[in-house]
Design a protein around this motif. Structure first.
Motif, short mmCIF file in Angstrom:
data_model
loop_
_atom_site.label_atom_id
_atom_site.label_comp_id
_atom_site.label_asym_id
_atom_site.label_seq_id
_atom_site.Cartn_x
_atom_site.Cartn_y
_atom_site.Cartn_z
N GLU A 94 -4.09 -13.75 0.24
CA GLU A 94 -3.49 -13.05 -0.90
C GLU A 94 -2.36 -12.13 -0.44
N LEU A 95 -2.57 -11.47 0.67
CA LEU A 95 -1.56 -10.54 1.19
C LEU A 95 -0.27 -11.24 1.58
N ASN A 96 -0.34 -12.51 1.94
CA ASN A 96 0.84 -13.28 2.36
C ASN A 96 1.66 -13.82 1.19
N LYS A 97 1.18 -13.64 0.00
CA LYS A 97 1.94 -14.12 -1.17
C LYS A 97 3.19 -13.26 -1.36
N ASP A 98 4.25 -13.91 -1.75
CA ASP A 98 5.55 -13.24 -1.86
C ASP A 98 5.69 -12.36 -3.10
N LEU A 100 3.81 -10.12 -4.53
CA LEU A 100 2.94 -8.95 -4.65
C LEU A 100 3.74 -7.65 -4.75
N SER A 101 3.26 -6.77 -5.60
CA SER A 101 3.88 -5.44 -5.68
C SER A 101 3.36 -4.59 -4.52
N ARG A 102 3.99 -3.48 -4.33
CA ARG A 102 3.55 -2.55 -3.28
C ARG A 102 2.11 -2.11 -3.55
N ILE A 109 -4.93 -4.31 1.37
CA ILE A 109 -5.13 -3.68 2.69
C ILE A 109 -6.35 -2.76 2.65
N GLU A 110 -6.51 -2.02 1.58
CA GLU A 110 -7.69 -1.14 1.43
C GLU A 110 -8.98 -1.96 1.40
N GLN A 111 -8.94 -3.12 0.76
CA GLN A 111 -10.12 -3.98 0.72
C GLN A 111 -10.46 -4.53 2.11
N ILE A 112 -9.44 -4.88 2.87
CA ILE A 112 -9.67 -5.33 4.26
C ILE A 112 -10.30 -4.19 5.06
N GLN A 113 -9.77 -2.99 4.91
CA GLN A 113 -10.33 -1.83 5.61
C GLN A 113 -11.78 -1.58 5.17
N GLU A 114 -12.04 -1.77 3.89
CA GLU A 114 -13.40 -1.56 3.39
C GLU A 114 -14.38 -2.54 4.03
#
Length: 170
Positions: A94-98, A100-102, A109-114
């Protein structure tokens, strides 16, 4: 360690030989075990074959139960870590999709950290579980050994009642 050899222990128990170890003195012997060196305690216990057999059986059963618990725990841990890895992989895609808003990127990123925090927490809980489980197994083994000594003491006491001179061959 307060007692360094068999003679010190016999003196403390007020006996000349292990043949004179009554039930009451056997219980005192068990209470004294924490103050003995392991080698001395083992040397004395080895003189009672029934105790050795009992202790081996108890320790074997406890070892099997502990191994089973560890195996089940390991499987649970592996499943949890695989699930967290899969979630992170989905989030990476999902993060690699073009488009995406900030804010979207920040959320991912917060979900990955979680997931990383969750894994760290699970690992800490697992270490506490393993430590607690080991302590329970060791306490159980110690209690079983102490009961074995008391059992042998009861047997010694019963046999000494049958022996008119009140002694038992060690």
């Amino acid at each position: 360690m307060g007692y360094k050899n068999e003679d010190e222990i016999k003196r403390a128990l007020g006996i000349e030989s292990w043949r004179h170890l009554s039930k009451e003195k056997m219980i005192r012997f068990v209470a004294m075990m924490p103050d003995m060196s392991t080698e001395v305690a083992l040397k004395i216990i080895e003189q009672f074959p029934a105790f050795k057999d009992f202790a081996k059986d108890v320790v074997g059963v406890m070892e099997k139960a502990y191994e089973s618990t560890l195996s089940n725990n390991k499987q649970s841990q592996e499943h949890f870590h695989r699930a967290c890895q899969e979630v992170r992989e989905i989030l990476r895609v999902e993060l690699n999709k073009d488009n995406l808003s900030r804010e979207d990127k920040k959320f991912i990123i917060e979900q990955i950290q979680e997931t990383l925090r969750m894994e760290f927490q699970k690992d800490s809980e697992n270490k506490q579980f393993l430590s607690g489980n080991l302590k329970r197994v060791l306490a159980g083994a110690g209690a079983a050994l102490a009961l074995g000594v008391v059992f042998v003491g009861g047997k010694v006491f019963a046999e000494s009642k049958d022996d008119p001179e009140g002694s038992l061959e060690a």
